[in-house]
Scaffold this motif. Structure first.
Motif, PDB file in Angstrom:
ATOM      1  N   ASP A  14      22.608 -21.291  50.922  1.00 42.85           N
ATOM      2  CA  ASP A  14      23.633 -22.053  51.888  1.00 42.85           C
ATOM      3  C   ASP A  14      24.830 -22.730  50.907  1.00 42.85           C
ATOM      4  OD1 ASP A  14      22.620 -21.359  54.276  1.00 42.85           O
ATOM      5  OD2 ASP A  14      21.433 -22.979  54.512  1.00 42.85           O
ATOM      6  N   LEU A  15      24.544 -22.868  49.612  1.00 43.44           N
ATOM      7  CA  LEU A  15      25.534 -23.387  48.672  1.00 43.44           C
ATOM      8  C   LEU A  15      26.530 -22.509  48.313  1.00 43.44           C
ATOM      9  CD1 LEU A  15      22.666 -24.992  46.406  1.00 43.44           C
ATOM     10  CD2 LEU A  15      24.198 -26.043  48.369  1.00 43.44           C
ATOM     11  N   PRO A  16      27.522 -22.833  47.872  1.00 40.74           N
ATOM     12  CA  PRO A  16      28.968 -21.835  47.456  1.00 40.74           C
ATOM     13  C   PRO A  16      28.188 -20.851  46.240  1.00 40.74           C
ATOM     14  CG  PRO A  16      29.415 -24.291  47.299  1.00 40.74           C
ATOM     15  CD  PRO A  16      27.994 -24.161  47.593  1.00 40.74           C
ATOM     16  N   ALA A  17      28.748 -19.874  46.229  1.00 39.78           N
ATOM     17  CA  ALA A  17      28.428 -18.821  45.338  1.00 39.78           C
ATOM     18  C   ALA A  17      28.128 -19.101  43.685  1.00 39.78           C
ATOM     19  CB  ALA A  17      29.419 -17.635  45.319  1.00 39.78           C
ATOM     20  N   GLU A  18      29.122 -20.131  43.258  1.00 42.05           N
ATOM     21  CA  GLU A  18      29.109 -20.500  41.996  1.00 42.05           C
ATOM     22  C   GLU A  18      28.029 -21.243  41.630  1.00 42.05           C
ATOM     23  OE1 GLU A  18      31.860 -23.366  39.060  1.00 42.05           O
ATOM     24  OE2 GLU A  18      32.886 -22.138  40.542  1.00 42.05           O
ATOM     25  N   THR A  19      27.716 -22.323  42.847  1.00 40.23           N
ATOM     26  CA  THR A  19      26.478 -23.142  42.593  1.00 40.23           C
ATOM     27  C   THR A  19      25.171 -22.347  42.421  1.00 40.23           C
ATOM     28  OG1 THR A  19      27.651 -24.850  43.531  1.00 40.23           O
ATOM     29  CG2 THR A  19      25.308 -24.957  43.567  1.00 40.23           C
ATOM     30  N   GLN A  20      25.229 -21.316  43.549  1.00 42.05           N
ATOM     31  CA  GLN A  20      24.128 -20.252  43.669  1.00 42.05           C
ATOM     32  C   GLN A  20      23.791 -19.859  42.235  1.00 42.05           C
ATOM     33  OE1 GLN A  20      23.822 -17.606  46.768  1.00 42.05           O
ATOM     34  NE2 GLN A  20      24.740 -18.958  48.104  1.00 42.05           N
ATOM     35  N   ASP A  21      24.832 -19.337  41.564  1.00 37.16           N
ATOM     36  CA  ASP A  21      24.654 -18.538  40.299  1.00 37.16           C
ATOM     37  C   ASP A  21      24.305 -19.573  39.021  1.00 37.16           C
ATOM     38  OD1 ASP A  21      25.786 -16.200  41.413  1.00 37.16           O
ATOM     39  OD2 ASP A  21      27.469 -16.268  40.384  1.00 37.16           O
ATOM     40  N   ASP A  22      24.641 -20.715  39.105  1.00 36.95           N
ATOM     41  CA  ASP A  22      24.587 -21.799  38.361  1.00 36.95           C
ATOM     42  C   ASP A  22      23.123 -22.079  38.632  1.00 36.95           C
ATOM     43  OD1 ASP A  22      26.859 -22.249  37.112  1.00 36.95           O
ATOM     44  OD2 ASP A  22      27.412 -23.972  38.629  1.00 36.95           O
ATOM     45  N   LEU A  23      22.271 -22.134  39.674  1.00 32.34           N
ATOM     46  CA  LEU A  23      20.775 -22.290  39.782  1.00 32.34           C
ATOM     47  C   LEU A  23      20.113 -21.185  39.363  1.00 32.34           C
ATOM     48  CD1 LEU A  23      21.359 -24.271  43.244  1.00 32.34           C
ATOM     49  CD2 LEU A  23      20.398 -25.104  40.951  1.00 32.34           C
ATOM     50  N   ALA A  24      20.557 -19.918  39.839  1.00 32.26           N
ATOM     51  CA  ALA A  24      20.018 -18.842  39.262  1.00 32.26           C
ATOM     52  C   ALA A  24      19.763 -18.588  37.884  1.00 32.26           C
ATOM     53  CB  ALA A  24      20.555 -17.460  40.021  1.00 32.26           C
ATOM     54  N   ARG A  25      20.905 -19.018  37.143  1.00 31.07           N
ATOM     55  CA  ARG A  25      20.850 -19.028  35.529  1.00 31.07           C
ATOM     56  C   ARG A  25      19.710 -20.047  35.201  1.00 31.07           C
ATOM     57  NH1 ARG A  25      26.159 -19.004  36.591  1.00 31.07           N
ATOM     58  NH2 ARG A  25      26.926 -16.938  36.075  1.00 31.07           N
ATOM     59  N   VAL A  26      19.617 -21.293  35.901  1.00 33.29           N
ATOM     60  CA  VAL A  26      18.647 -22.146  35.298  1.00 33.29           C
ATOM     61  C   VAL A  26      17.271 -21.418  35.674  1.00 33.29           C
ATOM     62  CG1 VAL A  26      17.441 -24.531  35.986  1.00 33.29           C
ATOM     63  CG2 VAL A  26      20.004 -24.078  35.945  1.00 33.29           C
ATOM     64  N   LEU A  27      16.944 -20.987  36.825  1.00 37.34           N
ATOM     65  CA  LEU A  27      15.811 -20.478  37.156  1.00 37.34           C
ATOM     66  C   LEU A  27      15.229 -19.391  36.109  1.00 37.34           C
ATOM     67  CD1 LEU A  27      15.480 -20.650  41.247  1.00 37.34           C
ATOM     68  CD2 LEU A  27      14.177 -21.777  39.529  1.00 37.34           C
ATOM     69  N   LEU A  28      16.135 -18.632  36.012  1.00 35.59           N
ATOM     70  CA  LEU A  28      15.797 -17.519  35.042  1.00 35.59           C
ATOM     71  C   LEU A  28      15.558 -17.864  33.502  1.00 35.59           C
ATOM     72  CD1 LEU A  28      18.540 -14.675  36.218  1.00 35.59           C
ATOM     73  CD2 LEU A  28      16.137 -14.621  36.467  1.00 35.59           C
ATOM     74  N   ARG A  29      16.289 -18.873  33.039  1.00 38.17           N
ATOM     75  CA  ARG A  29      16.000 -19.707  31.855  1.00 38.17           C
ATOM     76  C   ARG A  29      14.751 -20.038  31.607  1.00 38.17           C
ATOM     77  NH1 ARG A  29      19.214 -21.923  27.700  1.00 38.17           N
ATOM     78  NH2 ARG A  29      17.986 -22.209  25.792  1.00 38.17           N
ATOM     79  N   LEU A  30      14.371 -20.864  32.845  1.00 42.76           N
ATOM     80  CA  LEU A  30      13.081 -21.549  32.775  1.00 42.76           C
ATOM     81  C   LEU A  30      11.905 -20.418  32.843  1.00 42.76           C
ATOM     82  CD1 LEU A  30      13.834 -24.395  35.299  1.00 42.76           C
ATOM     83  CD2 LEU A  30      13.111 -24.712  32.760  1.00 42.76           C
ATOM     84  N   ALA A  31      12.108 -19.524  33.501  1.00 45.15           N
ATOM     85  CA  ALA A  31      11.213 -18.269  33.615  1.00 45.15           C
ATOM     86  C   ALA A  31      11.072 -17.581  32.407  1.00 45.15           C
ATOM     87  CB  ALA A  31      11.506 -17.293  34.807  1.00 45.15           C
ATOM     88  N   GLY A  32      11.998 -17.566  31.536  1.00 48.93           N
ATOM     89  CA  GLY A  32      11.952 -16.828  30.142  1.00 48.93           C
ATOM     90  C   GLY A  32      12.701 -15.782  29.857  1.00 48.93           C
ATOM     91  N   GLU A  33      13.478 -15.498  30.966  1.00 49.03           N
ATOM     92  CA  GLU A  33      14.604 -14.345  30.790  1.00 49.03           C
ATOM     93  C   GLU A  33      15.582 -14.731  29.954  1.00 49.03           C
ATOM     94  OE1 GLU A  33      17.112 -11.820  34.072  1.00 49.03           O
ATOM     95  OE2 GLU A  33      15.103 -11.909  34.311  1.00 49.03           O
ATOM     96  N   ASP A  34      16.263 -13.823  29.263  1.00 45.20           N
ATOM     97  CA  ASP A  34      17.253 -14.152  28.337  1.00 45.20           C
ATOM     98  C   ASP A  34      16.828 -15.031  27.341  1.00 45.20           C
ATOM     99  OD1 ASP A  34      18.901 -12.219  29.620  1.00 45.20           O
ATOM    100  OD2 ASP A  34      19.712 -13.726  30.921  1.00 45.20           O
ATOM    101  N   GLY A  35      15.561 -15.143  26.734  1.00 44.04           N
ATOM    102  CA  GLY A  35      15.096 -16.020  25.851  1.00 44.04           C
ATOM    103  C   GLY A  35      13.884 -16.548  26.097  1.00 44.04           C
ATOM    104  N   PRO A  36      13.335 -17.404  25.126  1.00 42.39           N
ATOM    105  CA  PRO A  36      11.873 -17.915  25.480  1.00 42.39           C
ATOM    106  C   PRO A  36      12.053 -18.829  26.560  1.00 42.39           C
ATOM    107  CG  PRO A  36      13.087 -18.801  23.542  1.00 42.39           C
ATOM    108  CD  PRO A  36      13.688 -17.902  24.185  1.00 42.39           C
TER     109      PRO A  36
END
Length: 75
Positions: A14-36
C-alpha cells in the motif's frame, strides 16, 4: 512464508512505489543478496547486549518518554 512476513508485505504493497523499492532493497541486503548477510559491528553487538539486559530486567521506556521522542521528531 511466515504470517508476520506476509502481513508486512501486505502493508508494504500500500506504500508508494519508491518506498516499496527502498524496503525491498533493505530486505534483500539483510537476506544476503548482492553481498554478504549484514554483520553487526562490535559497537552494535554491545548495544544489543545492553538492550537485551534492559529487556530482561523489565526496563522499558514509559509512555511519556515514547511520546516525547515521537513529538521531538514529528512522528
Amino acid at each position: 512464508m511466515t504470517e508476520l512476513l506476509d502481513q508486512a508485505i501486505r502493508r508494504i504493497r500500500d506504500l508508494p512505489a519508491e518506498t516499496q523499492d527502498d524496503l525491498a532493497r533493505v530486505l534483500l541486503r539483510l537476506a544476503g543478496e548482492d553481498g554478504p548477510v549484514y554483520e553487526l559491528t562490535d559497537e552494535e553487538e554491545a548495544d544489543l547486549r545492553q538492550a537485551d539486559g534492559e529487556i530482561a530486567r523489565g526496563e522499558f521506556a514509559t509512555d511519556e518518554e515514547v511520546a516525547a521522542v515521537l513529538s521531538k521528531h514529528a512522528l
